[in-house]
Design a protein around this motif. Structure first.
Motif, PDB file in Angstrom:
ATOM      1  N   HIS A 183     -32.558 -25.109 -22.314  1.00  0.00           N
ATOM      2  CA  HIS A 183     -31.342 -24.632 -21.649  1.00  0.00           C
ATOM      3  C   HIS A 183     -30.523 -25.764 -21.035  1.00  0.00           C
ATOM      4  N   THR A 184     -30.892 -27.002 -21.283  1.00  0.00           N
ATOM      5  CA  THR A 184     -30.120 -28.154 -20.801  1.00  0.00           C
ATOM      6  C   THR A 184     -29.993 -29.156 -21.931  1.00  0.00           C
ATOM      7  N   ARG A 185     -28.910 -29.880 -21.946  1.00  0.00           N
ATOM      8  CA  ARG A 185     -28.708 -30.875 -22.992  1.00  0.00           C
ATOM      9  C   ARG A 185     -29.668 -32.050 -22.832  1.00  0.00           C
ATOM     10  N   VAL A 212     -32.633 -28.589 -33.406  1.00  0.00           N
ATOM     11  CA  VAL A 212     -31.606 -28.602 -32.367  1.00  0.00           C
ATOM     12  C   VAL A 212     -31.366 -27.208 -31.781  1.00  0.00           C
ATOM     13  N   PRO A 213     -31.159 -26.146 -32.582  1.00  0.00           N
ATOM     14  CA  PRO A 213     -30.933 -24.824 -31.969  1.00  0.00           C
ATOM     15  C   PRO A 213     -32.103 -24.353 -31.119  1.00  0.00           C
ATOM     16  N   LEU A 214     -33.336 -24.546 -31.626  1.00  0.00           N
ATOM     17  CA  LEU A 214     -34.496 -24.128 -30.845  1.00  0.00           C
ATOM     18  C   LEU A 214     -34.658 -24.958 -29.584  1.00  0.00           C
ATOM     19  N   ALA A 215     -34.328 -26.243 -29.663  1.00  0.00           N
ATOM     20  CA  ALA A 215     -34.419 -27.089 -28.477  1.00  0.00           C
ATOM     21  C   ALA A 215     -33.443 -26.631 -27.400  1.00  0.00           C
ATOM     22  N   MET A 216     -32.248 -26.239 -27.819  1.00  0.00           N
ATOM     23  CA  MET A 216     -31.268 -25.732 -26.852  1.00  0.00           C
ATOM     24  C   MET A 216     -31.748 -24.427 -26.219  1.00  0.00           C
TER      25      MET A 216
END
Length: 289
Positions: free
Chosen positions: A151-153, A143-147
């Protein structure tokens, strides 16, 4: 003009035409549907007994089927979500769209990678250890790396959903290639078939059962990962609805969203099974021909 008489038709053909039941009739007469309905009835009955009738202490805070159904079909729901509210279908559409995008990406990338891992031993020696190193990492850990990456949910949720389906599709495709009898490949090569022809006519058809098993598993874990991603980074969707309903103590809405997830997930997996059974039947007819 001569009229074709039924006497000219062989008796066995007439009997087979008359005695052969229609596919829809076979489905209706099949015992699978009554047994499935019985299973659902037993499940709802146990739910009613533990929550509404017996009011067991462990299930005291859980809404019963009576309260959930009353809220679900209410034109003016007390908690704001029912089959008559537009927001309910907006959440369903958001989740279905995310799963469709993620699952399509997993199918497009996972099947070729699985075929390449199973077909080329040299490529498998390079890539498979990396694949096995990354695969056990939980989806929530991404989750942190995906964010940071997207840069978008919306992009983050789709990426998390894609990862889980990608692992399942790739691994089952690899297992499907390994399950093929090597004598078939040798026979095709002895008949003059090149690597591309062997891959197209032997490897891919032979791996199809495993591929569709991987697609079914991938669809299931895609919904699982989607809910986890929507609970953390989503603004719409059934997972977001479950998390928001919990924080605002709208407990019947939680159950409504959970049942909706089960229905939509079951329908998507059933669609894959239907396509797989049709392709398997076509493959069997081709082999027989």
């Amino acid at each position: 003009m001569s009229v074709l008489s039924t006497d000219a038709i062989p008796l066995t053909t007439q009997r087979s035409a008359v005695a052969r039941p229609k596919p829809m009739r076979r489905r209706i007469l099949s015992p699978a549907l009554p047994l499935a309905l019985l299973g659902f009835a037993l499940f709802v009955g146990c739910w009613y007994l533990t929550v509404d009738a017996l009011a067991l202490p462990r299930f005291r805070g859980i809404p019963g089927p009576t309260e959930v159904i009353r809220e679900w079909v209410n034109p003016n729901p007390a908690y704001g979500t029912s089959i008559f509210t537009a927001s309910y279908y907006e959440h369903i559409w958001a989740s279905v769209r995310r799963v469709a995008i993620a699952f399509t990406a997993a199918l497009v990338t996972g099947i070729p990678l699985g075929l390449l891992l199973g077909w080329s031993s040299r490529f498998r020696q390079y890539a498979f250890p990396v694949f096995e190193l990354i695969r056990p990492i939980p989806i929530l850990a991404w989750v942190p790396l995906a964010m940071l990456m997207f840069h978008t949910r919306e992009g983050s949720v789709i990426f998390l959903t894609y990862l889980a389906a990608f692992y399942a599709v790739t691994l089952n495709t690899l297992l499907g290639v390994h399950s093929i009898d090597q004598n078939l490949i040798r026979a095709a090569r002895c008949l003059g078939a090149g690597p591309g022809t062997v891959l197209r006519t032997v490897v891919v058809p032979g791996a199809l059962p495993y591929i569709f098993t991987g697609l079914q598993i991938g669809m299931g874990v895609a919904w699982f990962s989607l809910v986890a991603g929507e609970m953390i980074a989503g603004q719409f969707g059934l997972g977001y609805l479950i998390n928001a309903s919990y924080t605002t103590t709208r407990y019947p809405t939680i159950v409504i969203a959970m049942i909706t997830l089960g229905v939509v997930g079951f329908a998507s997996s059933a669609a894959i099974r239907l396509v797989g059974s049709r392709l398997m039947a076509y493959r069997a007819r081709s082999i027989g021909a």
